[in-house]
Motif scaffolding. Structure first.
Motif, short mmCIF file in Angstrom:
data_model
loop_
_atom_site.label_atom_id
_atom_site.label_comp_id
_atom_site.label_asym_id
_atom_site.label_seq_id
_atom_site.Cartn_x
_atom_site.Cartn_y
_atom_site.Cartn_z
N VAL A 151 0.82 -1.64 -0.06
CA VAL A 151 -0.05 0.05 -0.13
C VAL A 151 0.73 1.81 -0.26
CG1 VAL A 151 -1.86 1.31 1.40
CG2 VAL A 151 -2.34 -1.06 0.96
N PRO A 152 0.88 2.46 -0.95
CA PRO A 152 2.06 3.02 -1.22
C PRO A 152 1.05 4.19 0.87
CG PRO A 152 0.73 3.19 -2.94
CD PRO A 152 0.04 2.18 -1.54
N PRO A 153 2.30 4.88 0.81
CA PRO A 153 2.88 5.08 1.83
C PRO A 153 1.98 6.62 1.44
CG PRO A 153 5.06 5.57 1.22
CD PRO A 153 4.15 4.80 0.30
N SER A 154 0.89 7.20 2.88
CA SER A 154 0.37 8.42 3.22
C SER A 154 1.20 9.18 2.80
CB SER A 154 -0.88 8.71 4.05
OG SER A 154 -1.53 8.02 4.30
N LYS A 155 0.87 10.41 1.88
CA LYS A 155 1.46 11.55 2.13
C LYS A 155 0.65 12.23 2.30
CE LYS A 155 3.69 10.58 -2.43
NZ LYS A 155 3.90 10.50 -4.38
N ALA A 156 1.46 14.06 3.21
CA ALA A 156 1.31 15.42 4.09
C ALA A 156 0.07 15.74 2.99
CB ALA A 156 2.10 15.29 5.25
N GLU A 157 -1.02 15.70 2.29
CA GLU A 157 -1.32 16.24 1.89
C GLU A 157 -1.03 18.13 2.39
OE1 GLU A 157 -5.51 17.62 -1.04
OE2 GLU A 157 -5.32 15.58 0.25
N LYS A 158 -1.26 18.49 3.10
CA LYS A 158 -0.91 19.37 3.62
C LYS A 158 1.36 20.57 3.04
CE LYS A 158 1.43 18.71 7.96
NZ LYS A 158 1.57 18.88 9.93
N SER A 159 1.52 19.77 2.43
CA SER A 159 2.95 20.09 1.93
C SER A 159 2.34 20.78 0.57
CB SER A 159 3.87 19.02 1.87
OG SER A 159 3.27 17.76 1.59
N VAL A 160 0.85 20.47 0.18
CA VAL A 160 1.11 20.55 -1.20
C VAL A 160 -0.30 21.76 -1.34
CG1 VAL A 160 -0.68 19.86 -3.73
CG2 VAL A 160 1.39 17.49 -1.94
N ARG A 161 -1.07 21.99 -0.74
CA ARG A 161 -1.96 22.98 -0.18
C ARG A 161 -2.44 23.60 1.12
NH1 ARG A 161 -7.30 21.12 -0.04
NH2 ARG A 161 -7.81 18.92 -0.03
N PRO A 162 -2.74 24.30 1.55
CA PRO A 162 -3.57 24.56 2.83
C PRO A 162 -4.49 24.08 3.08
CG PRO A 162 -4.07 26.55 1.49
CD PRO A 162 -2.92 25.61 0.17
N LYS A 163 -4.45 23.55 4.18
CA LYS A 163 -5.89 22.77 4.65
C LYS A 163 -6.31 23.90 6.01
CE LYS A 163 -5.92 17.78 3.26
NZ LYS A 163 -5.57 16.95 3.91
N GLY A 164 -7.57 23.73 6.23
CA GLY A 164 -8.22 24.16 7.03
C GLY A 164 -9.06 25.51 6.67
N TYR A 165 -9.86 26.01 7.94
CA TYR A 165 -9.50 27.08 7.83
C TYR A 165 -9.29 28.46 8.78
CZ TYR A 165 -12.77 24.77 4.51
OH TYR A 165 -13.29 24.57 3.59
N VAL A 166 -9.45 29.39 8.48
CA VAL A 166 -9.22 30.60 10.17
C VAL A 166 -10.83 30.41 10.44
CG1 VAL A 166 -7.80 31.65 8.41
CG2 VAL A 166 -10.36 32.32 8.94
N LEU A 167 -11.09 31.16 12.35
CA LEU A 167 -11.84 30.93 13.13
C LEU A 167 -13.58 31.80 12.25
CD1 LEU A 167 -9.79 31.49 16.23
CD2 LEU A 167 -11.04 29.33 15.62
N ALA A 168 -12.67 32.62 11.98
CA ALA A 168 -13.94 33.89 12.02
C ALA A 168 -13.87 33.41 10.30
CB ALA A 168 -12.89 34.90 11.42
N ALA A 169 -13.64 32.68 9.45
CA ALA A 169 -14.10 32.20 8.47
C ALA A 169 -15.78 31.37 8.38
CB ALA A 169 -13.22 31.47 7.57
N VAL A 170 -15.61 29.98 8.92
CA VAL A 170 -16.16 28.83 9.86
C VAL A 170 -17.74 29.63 10.96
CG1 VAL A 170 -16.82 26.87 11.29
CG2 VAL A 170 -14.66 27.49 9.95
N GLU A 171 -17.03 30.96 12.11
CA GLU A 171 -18.58 31.40 12.90
C GLU A 171 -19.11 32.78 11.35
OE1 GLU A 171 -14.98 33.16 16.68
OE2 GLU A 171 -14.90 34.32 14.64
N GLN A 172 -18.11 33.18 10.17
CA GLN A 172 -19.56 34.10 9.79
C GLN A 172 -20.23 32.93 8.71
OE1 GLN A 172 -16.90 35.33 5.78
NE2 GLN A 172 -18.17 37.31 5.81
N ALA A 173 -19.43 31.80 7.71
CA ALA A 173 -20.38 30.45 7.94
C ALA A 173 -21.33 29.78 8.19
CB ALA A 173 -19.94 29.67 7.51
#
Length: 370
Positions: A151-173
């Protein structure tokens, strides 16, 4: 041991039993058919030999039996429908129902190279199937072509693109969300980091909500089964998240990702329509529910506060060291029985004028149980 004369020949048979009752049962079977009698080991060896001679393939009967097995094991409907079924079907077509013992590792890699997507998921699906065959003694390890399929080892996708949101974006939604079910889903996923499937199982009654009312701010806990880790997990909750779980259990099911994604897109459109310039509009992107788990881990690491129910307690690493465990998994799985674990408190302000109070949610929950 059974010693009897059968057709003029004395048979001495060593029984595979440990108690007298089993020995008497075997004796009854022997006397019913002395010439054809076989011990349990002999019967198992004969069945194994027949299987080895016949071989086993990824055909429709075995596929359907495997799907029934994983369903009974608690694997989610989405995983069965969208991962195991399509990928095992593709493997079945590619292998053309050949006996697996006749398939080589090289052939498997050649088949994989024909597909441009989902290499890891395809390998995992096939290895899960062959593992099940081995557990049922239908396929020997020496004849399993997937034994050395890596099974190919998992790659940390965060090194490819940013993940997650800032607090304000979730609060706004959250503040823009009209649906209470959506707001409850956003709150639970953002404050606990739970998967959608875990929330759905709790909503359907496969998890336990326990009210605690600890002065530290822990309103209660949710306990559920983590299928991948094969262990029970408990999370402490604040009053708002506990109430959100209560409302989910009243509904009886979680809100699926497809519905959440559509509603979050509409929220982003409404927020953009309120912007006064193009720069503001470009800054608003639709949230995706899967990113809330990443957001939770980032917020907890950078801004989280650990709240303990008693104000005291030692880290699990120190407990494991005192007990002589080299791996904290052993301590957590077999010895740790925290009724109320520490809670991570985040500086996340999820506010909507239509949110019911925690007291009203508890009252509705009690009424639904009447």
């Amino acid at each position: 041991m059974i010693e009897r004369r059968v057709n003029g020949v004395v048979r001495a048979i060593t029984l595979d039993v440990s108690i007298e009752r089993e020995a008497l049962a075997e004796l009854a079977l022997f006397e019913r058919d002395p010439a054809g009698y076989k011990t349990k080991k002999q019967s198992a060896a004969e069945a194994s030999a027949k299987t080895a001679k016949k071989g086993v393939a990824l055909d429709v009967p075995n596929f359907e039996a495997f799907i029934r097995h994983v369903k009974n094991e608690g694997l989610t409907d989405n995983y069965r429908r969208y991962v195991l079924t399509p990928y095992l079907t593709a493997w079945g077509v590619a292998l053309a129902e050949r006996q697996l013992r006749d398939v080589t590792l090289t052939e498997l890699y050649e088949i994989l190279d024909r597909w441009s997507t989902a290499r890891t998921a395809r390998i995992i699906a096939l290895k899960a199937f062959t593992k099940w065959l081995r557990e049922r003694d239908m396929l020997r390890l020496a004849e399993d072509p997937t034994a050395e399929l890596k099974v190919p080892p998992s790659k940390a996708e965060k090194s490819v693109r940013p993940k997650g949101y800032v607090l304000a974006a979730v609060e706004q939604a959250y503040a823009e969300a009209n649906s209470q079910r959506l707001r409850d889903t956003l709150r639970i996923r953002a404050t606990t980091g739970m998967h959608a499937t875990e929330i759905d199982r709790v909503a359907r009654g496969d998890g336990i909500l326990t009210e605690v009312n600890d002065p530290c701010g822990i309103k209660g806990t949710v306990t559920f089964r983590q299928l991948k880790a094969d262990m029970t997990h408990t999370i402490s909750l604040d009053s708002e998240t506990f109430a959100a779980f209560q409302r989910c259990q009243i509904v009886g099911r979680g809100l699926g990702d497809s519905g959440v994604v559509q509603m979050l897109r509409r929220i982003a459109d409404r927020l953009r329509s309120k912007c006064t310039n193009e720069e503001e509009r470009r800054s608003i992107v639709p949230l995706h529910p899967s990113q809330l788990r990443h957001s939770f881990s980032t917020w907890a690491r950078t801004n989280g506060e650990l709240v303990r129910p008693t104000g005291r307690g030692l880290p699990i690493e120190e407990v494991a060291a005192v007990m002589g465990h080299t791996n904290i998994k052993t301590t957590k799985k077999f010895y740790l029985t925290e009724r109320v674990p520490p809670m991570i408190r985040l500086p996340l302000r999820l506010v909507h004028p239509a949110d019911p109070s925690a007291e009203s949610a508890a009252a509705r929950k009690a009424a639904s149980n009447d």
